[in-house]
Design a protein around this motif. Structure first.
Motif, PDB file in Angstrom:
ATOM      1  N   THR A   9       0.699  -1.027   0.000  1.00  0.00           N
ATOM      2  CA  THR A   9       0.000   0.000   0.000  1.00  0.00           C
ATOM      3  C   THR A   9       0.833   1.223   0.000  1.00  0.00           C
ATOM      4  O   THR A   9       1.946   0.993  -0.104  1.00  0.00           O
ATOM      5  CB  THR A   9      -0.774  -0.537   1.126  1.00  0.00           C
ATOM      6  N   ARG A  10       0.404   2.459   0.142  1.00  0.00           N
ATOM      7  CA  ARG A  10       1.306   3.611   0.105  1.00  0.00           C
ATOM      8  C   ARG A  10       2.359   3.513   1.202  1.00  0.00           C
ATOM      9  O   ARG A  10       2.465   2.514   1.871  1.00  0.00           O
ATOM     10  CB  ARG A  10       0.504   4.910   0.269  1.00  0.00           C
ATOM     11  N   ARG A  11       3.065   4.580   1.473  1.00  0.00           N
ATOM     12  CA  ARG A  11       4.178   4.498   2.420  1.00  0.00           C
ATOM     13  C   ARG A  11       3.717   3.904   3.745  1.00  0.00           C
ATOM     14  O   ARG A  11       2.753   4.350   4.328  1.00  0.00           O
ATOM     15  CB  ARG A  11       4.754   5.885   2.672  1.00  0.00           C
ATOM     16  N   ARG A  12       4.420   2.912   4.226  1.00  0.00           N
ATOM     17  CA  ARG A  12       4.079   2.281   5.485  1.00  0.00           C
ATOM     18  C   ARG A  12       4.966   2.837   6.577  1.00  0.00           C
ATOM     19  O   ARG A  12       6.173   2.773   6.477  1.00  0.00           O
ATOM     20  CB  ARG A  12       4.254   0.756   5.403  1.00  0.00           C
ATOM     21  N   VAL A  13       4.380   3.365   7.620  1.00  0.00           N
ATOM     22  CA  VAL A  13       5.145   3.860   8.755  1.00  0.00           C
ATOM     23  C   VAL A  13       5.176   2.755   9.779  1.00  0.00           C
ATOM     24  O   VAL A  13       4.147   2.343  10.304  1.00  0.00           O
ATOM     25  CB  VAL A  13       4.500   5.125   9.332  1.00  0.00           C
ATOM     26  N   ILE A  14       6.344   2.236  10.059  1.00  0.00           N
ATOM     27  CA  ILE A  14       6.461   0.981  10.786  1.00  0.00           C
ATOM     28  C   ILE A  14       6.563   1.203  12.287  1.00  0.00           C
ATOM     29  O   ILE A  14       7.405   1.942  12.766  1.00  0.00           O
ATOM     30  CB  ILE A  14       7.701   0.199  10.296  1.00  0.00           C
ATOM     31  N   ALA A  15       5.690   0.574  13.014  1.00  0.00           N
ATOM     32  CA  ALA A  15       5.777   0.529  14.468  1.00  0.00           C
ATOM     33  C   ALA A  15       6.291  -0.844  14.866  1.00  0.00           C
ATOM     34  O   ALA A  15       6.150  -1.804  14.116  1.00  0.00           O
ATOM     35  CB  ALA A  15       4.398   0.763  15.086  1.00  0.00           C
ATOM     36  N   ASP A  55      -0.924  -6.202  14.307  1.00  0.00           N
ATOM     37  CA  ASP A  55      -1.102  -4.853  14.821  1.00  0.00           C
ATOM     38  C   ASP A  55      -1.149  -3.859  13.667  1.00  0.00           C
ATOM     39  O   ASP A  55      -0.518  -4.075  12.623  1.00  0.00           O
ATOM     40  CB  ASP A  55       0.079  -4.468  15.719  1.00  0.00           C
ATOM     41  N   PRO A  56      -1.875  -2.760  13.825  1.00  0.00           N
ATOM     42  CA  PRO A  56      -1.747  -1.679  12.854  1.00  0.00           C
ATOM     43  C   PRO A  56      -0.306  -1.173  12.812  1.00  0.00           C
ATOM     44  O   PRO A  56       0.359  -1.096  13.844  1.00  0.00           O
ATOM     45  CB  PRO A  56      -2.682  -0.598  13.406  1.00  0.00           C
ATOM     46  N   SER A  57       0.157  -0.821  11.627  1.00  0.00           N
ATOM     47  CA  SER A  57       1.491  -0.242  11.519  1.00  0.00           C
ATOM     48  C   SER A  57       1.497   1.205  11.989  1.00  0.00           C
ATOM     49  O   SER A  57       2.507   1.715  12.438  1.00  0.00           O
ATOM     50  CB  SER A  57       1.999  -0.311  10.075  1.00  0.00           C
ATOM     51  N   SER A  58       0.357   1.878  11.857  1.00  0.00           N
ATOM     52  CA  SER A  58       0.217   3.248  12.345  1.00  0.00           C
ATOM     53  C   SER A  58      -1.212   3.475  12.785  1.00  0.00           C
ATOM     54  O   SER A  58      -2.152   2.958  12.179  1.00  0.00           O
ATOM     55  CB  SER A  58       0.598   4.262  11.258  1.00  0.00           C
TER      56      SER A  58
END
Length: 527
Positions: A9-15, A55-58
Motif C-alpha cells: 500500500t502507500r508508504r508504510r510507517v512501521i511501528a 497490529d496496525p502499523s500506524s
C-alpha cells in the motif's frame, strides 16, 4: 484513494510489531470442543469481535496507510467524503463539495453541529489543521495533496467552510482531496510538532462511530460507541479487533464463535459454511503482485527475463483455486479499473525468451532473495511457485518469510536492502493518479526503487488532462511503459472473503468495501 496493504500500500510507517502468540494459543485451546459458533457466542450480547492478522502499523491518521491501521482509523475518525468503488463521491463530514468553474479551487461546507468524541465542536479550523499537516512531506503521506511540485492549500472562511486552493488545474484533485484524509482535532493535537510518528498522544479523539478505549499491542483493540457521532448511532455498543496472526487459529476461532468475523481463503469456504458461518466474497480492486527492487536488479533485461520465466495462470490457480475468486491482472491497474488496458507486454511464460534475455544481459547463475509475509498462506503458495518456476529457468530464489510490515521496512532501503524482490498487494482506488504514489520517482510508496522520467511525465500529463478520452490514452501509455520497465509482475485482482458468525446481521447495510472491510461497523446488528 485506497492505499496499499495495503496494503495500502502507500508508504508504510512501521511501528514495533509484537507477536500474537498468547492470543493465538488461547484461541486454539478454546477451540478444541468444536462447538456451534452461534451458540458459543450467544453470551456476547452487545459485542462484535473481528480477528485481524497483525497490529496496525500506524494509528496516526496523518500518515496511516496499512490495512489494519486504516481499518482502525475508519472506525474512530471520519473523512470529508468517500470515493466509492464506482467512483461516486459520498459525503461524510461534508455537506457539500463544489469545484470552482476554473478548476483551481474546491469549496467544502461542513455539516452543521458536528462534534468530536470529547464533545468539542468540529469546525473548519480542524479541517485546515489536518490537511496542512498531511501536506508536509516529512510527515510521510503527502503525495496526493500535491499538484506537480506544489501543495494543495486550505483556508477556513468561516466555521463550516473550507476552500482548497490548487496550484494548477488537476483532474484528480477532487478525488485526492476527498479520499482517505481523516480529520483530527486541532484543540487536542495543536501542539504536536512531529506528525511522522505512528501514534498520537492521546491515542485517539475522533468523530467516527466508535471511540478507541483500549489497545494491548499484539492482543486487541477495543472500541465503544461514540455518543457524539453525527451518523446513525452504532447498533452494537462494543467492538473488538482481536489480533490473531496464525491463519489456522483464526479459522478455528471462527468455527467455535470465539470471534465473530475474519477474512478467509477460498480453500476454507466449504468447511466454514459447513460450520454454519456466512461467507461474503467481494471485490477490492486490488493488485496482487511480485515486485522487483530496481536498485538491486538494475538491468531491465534481467527483470524481463525473470517475468518471462513465470506462469501467471499456474500461480493464480495455486493461490486462489478458482477463477470465481480472481481475475488475471496485467498492468499496474486492476482489470476492473476504467483506465486499465490490455495493450501491454503481458509476459506470458516463454522459457526461450527468458534465456535469450539473460544471455543478452551477460548474466548466468542468477540468484536473488524474495521476501513475503510468512504467516500468509496465499503469499507462501505464491513464493513457493515462483521459486519452483524460476528454478526450472536456472534462476535460484532464496525465500524469506517475515512479518508483513518488516518486508516494506526493509525494501524501502533500496540498494541497501537485503531483499531483491518481494510479494505484495495494493488498493489505490479508481483515479489512476493515485498510483503515482507507487511509481513516480521518489514517491513515498515507491517500494520498487523505480525511476523513469518518461513515466513521471505521463503522470503529470494524466493528472492535468481534463478530456476523459485523452486522459485514458495517456494512462494507457503509462501502463505500457511501466510494464516494459518490468518492476512489477501483476498476478491478479483477487476477491476478499469475509466469514461472519450467523448471529451477526446488517453486513449489507454496513457495506463491504476495500481495505476497511466494512464502511461502517456501526450498522452491524445482532440477530
Amino acid at each position: 484513494m485506497k492505499t496499499p496493504q495495503l496494503m495500502k500500500t502507500r508508504r508504510r510507517v512501521i511501528a514495533p510489531i509484537a507477536l500474537a502468540l498468547a492470543a493465538t494459543l488461547g484461541l486454539a485451546a478454546c477451540a478444541q470442543g468444536g462447538a456451534d459458533p452461534e451458540s458459543t457466542s450467544a453470551e456476547k450480547t452487545g459485542e462484535f469481535t473481528y480477528a485481524i492478522a497483525s497490529d496496525p502499523s500506524s494509528l496516526n491518521p496523518i500518515n496511516v496507510s496499512d490495512r489494519w491501521g486504516l481499518t482502525a482509523t475508519n472506525i474512530v475518525y471520519s473523512p470529508l467524503a468517500r470515493v466509492e468503488g464506482d467512483g461516486t463521491v459520498v459525503n461524510e463530514l461534508a455537506e457539500s463539495i463544489e469545484p470552482a468553474d476554473d478548476g483551481l479551487s474546491v469549496t467544502v461546507t461542513l455539516k452543521d453541529g458536528l462534534k468530536w468524541s470529547d464533545g468539542e465542536p468540529l469546525t473548519a479550523d480542524d479541517v485546515v489543521f489536518t490537511y496542512t499537516n498531511k501536506a508536509k512531506r516529512e510527515n510521510g503521506n503527502a503525495d496526493l495533496l500535491y499538484v506537480g511540485d506544489q501543495p494543495i492549500t486550505a483556508e477556513a472562511t468561516d466555521d463550516r467552510t473550507v476552500v482548497f486552493h490548487l496550484p494548477s488545474v488537476s483532474a484528480a484533485a477532487l478525488s485526492n482531496i476527498a479520499t482517505e484524509t481523516y480529520i483530527i482535532p486541532k484543540h487536542v493535537y495543536g501542539d504536536v510538532t512531529d506528525f511522522s510518528v505512528t501514534e498520537l498522544d492521546p491515542l485517539a479523539v475522533g468523530s467516527g462511530p466508535y471511540k478507541l478505549t483500549d489497545y494491548e499491542r499484539g492482543q486487541y483493540l477495543t472500541f465503544e460507541a461514540n455518543e457524539n457521532y453525527y451518523g446513525p448511532k452504532p447498533k452494537i455498543q462494543k467492538l473488538t479487533l482481536r489480533i490473531v496472526a496464525d491463519a489456522n487459529s483464526t479459522k478455528t476461532a471462527l468455527q467455535t464463535g470465539e470471534v465473530d468475523a475474519s477474512f478467509a481463503t477460498p480453500d476454507q469456504i466449504t468447511e466454514l459454511e459447513g460450520a454454519g458461518l456466512n461467507v461474503y466474497p467481494y471485490a477490492e480492486g486490488r493488485v496482487a503482485y511480485l515486485g522487483l527492487n530496481a536498485a538491486k536488479l538494475t538491468d531491465p533485461k534481467v527483470r524481463q527475463a525473470i517475468f518471462f520465466a513465470l506462469s501467471r495462470d499456474d500461480i493464480n490457480t495455486a493461490a486462489f483455486l478458482s477463477e470465481d475468486y480472481y481475475q488475471n491482472a496485467y498492468t499496474i491497474l486492476p482489470p476492473s479499473n476504467a483506465f486499465a488496458t490490455d495493450d501491454v507486454e503481458k509476459y506470458e511464460q516463454d522459457a526461450d525468451k527468458s534465456a535469450a534475455l539473460l544471455k543478452e544481459a551477460g548474466v548466468s547463475g542468477l540468484s536473488f532473495t524474495l521476501a513475503y509475509a510468512g504467516a500468509d498462506p496465499t503469499q507462501k503458495t505464491e513464493a513457493t511457485l515462483i521459486q519452483e518456476q524460476l528454478g526450472k529457468a536456472g534462476i535460484t530464489v532464496e525465500l524469506a518469510g517475515v512479518e508483513p510490515a518488516a518486508v516494506y521496512d526493509e525494501i524501502e532501503k533500496g540498494a541497501d536492502s537485503q531483499y531483491d524482490a518481494f510479494l505484495g498487494g495494493y488498493i489505490m482506488g479508481q483515479d489512476p493518479d493515485a498510483y503515482s504514489a507507487l511509481y513516480r520517482t521518489g514517491a513515498s510508496a515507491n517500494y520498487f526503487s523505480y525511476s523513469n522520467p518518461a513515466t513521471d511525465a505521463l503522470f503529470d500529463q494524466g493528472a492535468a488532462e481534463l478530456d476523459p478520452d485523452a486522459r485514458k490514452a495517456i494512462y494507457a501509455d503509462l501502463q505500457a511503459q511501466i510494464a516494459d520497465d518490468a518492476v512489477i509482475f501483476p498476478f491478479a485482482d483477487n476477491l476478499k472473503i469475509l466469514a461472519v458468525n450467523p448471529r451477526i446481521g446488517g453486513v449489507e447495510d454496513a457495506k463491504l468495501v476495500p481495505i476497511y472491510t466494512l464502511e461502517n461497523f456501526g450498522l452491524l446488528t445482532e440477530k
